[in-house]
Write a protein that holds these residues in place. Structure first.
Motif, PDB file in Angstrom:
ATOM      1  N   LEU A 137      68.365  43.092  56.091  1.00 26.11           N
ATOM      2  CA  LEU A 137      69.608  42.497  56.588  1.00 26.11           C
ATOM      3  C   LEU A 137      70.494  42.164  55.387  1.00 26.11           C
ATOM      4  O   LEU A 137      70.131  41.349  54.544  1.00 26.11           O
ATOM      5  CB  LEU A 137      69.310  41.217  57.373  1.00 26.11           C
ATOM      6  N   THR A 138      71.661  42.801  55.302  1.00 23.08           N
ATOM      7  CA  THR A 138      72.517  42.545  54.140  1.00 23.08           C
ATOM      8  C   THR A 138      73.496  41.411  54.389  1.00 23.08           C
ATOM      9  O   THR A 138      74.020  40.830  53.461  1.00 23.08           O
ATOM     10  CB  THR A 138      73.304  43.807  53.742  1.00 23.08           C
ATOM     11  N   ASN A 139      73.764  41.145  55.686  1.00 20.98           N
ATOM     12  CA  ASN A 139      74.736  40.095  55.990  1.00 20.98           C
ATOM     13  C   ASN A 139      74.450  39.557  57.379  1.00 20.98           C
ATOM     14  O   ASN A 139      74.379  40.312  58.344  1.00 20.98           O
ATOM     15  CB  ASN A 139      76.157  40.690  55.917  1.00 20.98           C
ATOM     16  N   VAL A 140      74.253  38.273  57.500  1.00 22.95           N
ATOM     17  CA  VAL A 140      74.021  37.640  58.796  1.00 22.95           C
ATOM     18  C   VAL A 140      75.002  36.482  58.941  1.00 22.95           C
ATOM     19  O   VAL A 140      74.960  35.534  58.169  1.00 22.95           O
ATOM     20  CB  VAL A 140      72.577  37.106  58.926  1.00 22.95           C
ATOM     21  N   THR A 141      75.894  36.586  59.889  1.00 26.27           N
ATOM     22  CA  THR A 141      76.923  35.563  60.077  1.00 26.27           C
ATOM     23  C   THR A 141      76.850  35.036  61.502  1.00 26.27           C
ATOM     24  O   THR A 141      76.755  35.807  62.452  1.00 26.27           O
ATOM     25  CB  THR A 141      78.327  36.155  59.845  1.00 26.27           C
ATOM     26  N   SER A 142      76.912  33.719  61.640  1.00 32.26           N
ATOM     27  CA  SER A 142      76.835  33.132  62.975  1.00 32.26           C
ATOM     28  C   SER A 142      78.133  32.424  63.329  1.00 32.26           C
ATOM     29  O   SER A 142      78.753  31.783  62.490  1.00 32.26           O
ATOM     30  CB  SER A 142      75.689  32.122  63.036  1.00 32.26           C
ATOM     31  N   THR A 143      78.513  32.565  64.594  1.00 29.76           N
ATOM     32  CA  THR A 143      79.636  31.786  65.117  1.00 29.76           C
ATOM     33  C   THR A 143      79.133  31.025  66.334  1.00 29.76           C
ATOM     34  O   THR A 143      78.171  31.435  66.977  1.00 29.76           O
ATOM     35  CB  THR A 143      80.820  32.685  65.504  1.00 29.76           C
ATOM     36  N   PHE A 144      79.803  29.920  66.655  1.00 30.04           N
ATOM     37  CA  PHE A 144      79.276  29.035  67.680  1.00 30.04           C
ATOM     38  C   PHE A 144      80.280  28.786  68.798  1.00 30.04           C
ATOM     39  O   PHE A 144      81.481  28.684  68.555  1.00 30.04           O
ATOM     40  CB  PHE A 144      78.866  27.702  67.040  1.00 30.04           C
ATOM     41  N   ALA A 145      79.757  28.711  70.008  1.00 32.21           N
ATOM     42  CA  ALA A 145      80.608  28.391  71.155  1.00 32.21           C
ATOM     43  C   ALA A 145      80.757  26.881  71.250  1.00 32.21           C
ATOM     44  O   ALA A 145      79.776  26.151  71.128  1.00 32.21           O
ATOM     45  CB  ALA A 145      80.002  28.946  72.428  1.00 32.21           C
ATOM     46  N   MET A 146      81.967  26.422  71.446  1.00 34.93           N
ATOM     47  CA  MET A 146      82.191  24.982  71.621  1.00 34.93           C
ATOM     48  C   MET A 146      82.178  24.635  73.096  1.00 34.93           C
ATOM     49  O   MET A 146      81.823  23.529  73.486  1.00 34.93           O
ATOM     50  CB  MET A 146      83.525  24.577  71.014  1.00 34.93           C
ATOM     51  N   GLU A 147      82.562  25.590  73.940  1.00 33.60           N
ATOM     52  CA  GLU A 147      82.672  25.332  75.378  1.00 33.60           C
ATOM     53  C   GLU A 147      82.631  26.666  76.106  1.00 33.60           C
ATOM     54  O   GLU A 147      83.338  27.584  75.737  1.00 33.60           O
ATOM     55  CB  GLU A 147      84.011  24.637  75.643  1.00 33.60           C
TER      56      GLU A 147
END
Lengths: 153, 153
Positions: A132-142
DNA sequence: GATGAAACATCAAGATC
DNA sequence: GATCTTGATGTTTCATC
């Protein structure tokens, strides 16, 4: 596999509520039970009607933290792909996973209790697969919408 | 609302297959039908067991094109938010939609037939709401996992 | 947790269009 | 000739005990 208007009406109804009795279902499409039942059998056999499931309330279960994990890999071999699939799909926290076009190679939707639980998952994930060269997370607020019902024209 | 092991086992079972008969369900958790039925009623009333739905096969229905639309807005007012929700949620093509933390303000998962169908949806979407400063779409090439079953520890 | 009445799904035989 | 109705049978749900 041809679906007429009545088939689509049945599917649309069942997508919303699969607990309907055969009689109610039949009535809602102006049929009696037998032809309705035969249509259902046909729809099941053809595979369109895949399964019936219960949907639970994530909030009540304390599982309302939703994250999206975007992944890049340097290894685009068939072999790595297979190892990735085998590593990722068994995780119960992974609700959805797609191979993507564009900047990131894979994206998955992860459902957990909270941020610490996500962090735990994240560590499990990155330790279970290399390359894995890049792992990016985004999050749900609602959450604004969640449906399992496909748009049947 | 407390869930013991048996409750969780029942929910886990029903998340996978909601067409199980009461007798089968009861047997799988070593219960007779009466106590099992009482637990189900309790789970329904508490709202954990939200609904039962049929899952259809997107491929057979010709709806296997999945897109993710990322949206930025310049208007962060409560009023715009409400108009956005009212504009987006009625679209049947929108299967999921979240207000996000991070670079993009909203993200939605869109299910349609193919790229031309997505283009049509895209035009409908951007015409139905103003104040969008950036709309970026990414596309799934292949689904690797899709489940509605929450991870019940 | 057992029991049984009522509701329900299933399927055959025949009617309808 | 496919699609429907009726009715008989076995199964399932669910309230009372």
């Amino acid at each position: 596999m041809h679906l007429d208007k009545v088939d689509k009406a049945l599917l649309a109804r069942l997508q919303e509520d699969a607990s309907l009795s055969l009689a109610d279902l039949a009535e809602s499409v102006n049929l009696t039970t037998t032809p309705c039942w035969k249509r259902l059998k046909r729809l099941e056999e053809s595979g369109v009607l895949r399964k019936r499931v219960a949907l639970l309330d994530p909030a009540i279960l304390g599982l309302s933290f939703t994250a999206f994990v975007h992944i890049k890999t340097s290894d685009h071999s068939e072999d790595w792909y297979q190892r990735f699939v085998d590593a990722v799909t068994p995780f119960d926290e992974v609700m959805e996973c797609y191979r993507m076009a564009g900047e990131y190679d894979y994206m998955m939707k992860v459902q957990v209790a909270d941020m610490p639980a996500f962090d735990l998952f994240y560590k499990k994930l990155v330790n279970s697969i290399d390359g894995l060269t890049n792992v990016t997370s985004t999050f749900a607020m609602e959450p604004l919408k969640y449906t399992t019902a496909l748009p049947l024209v």
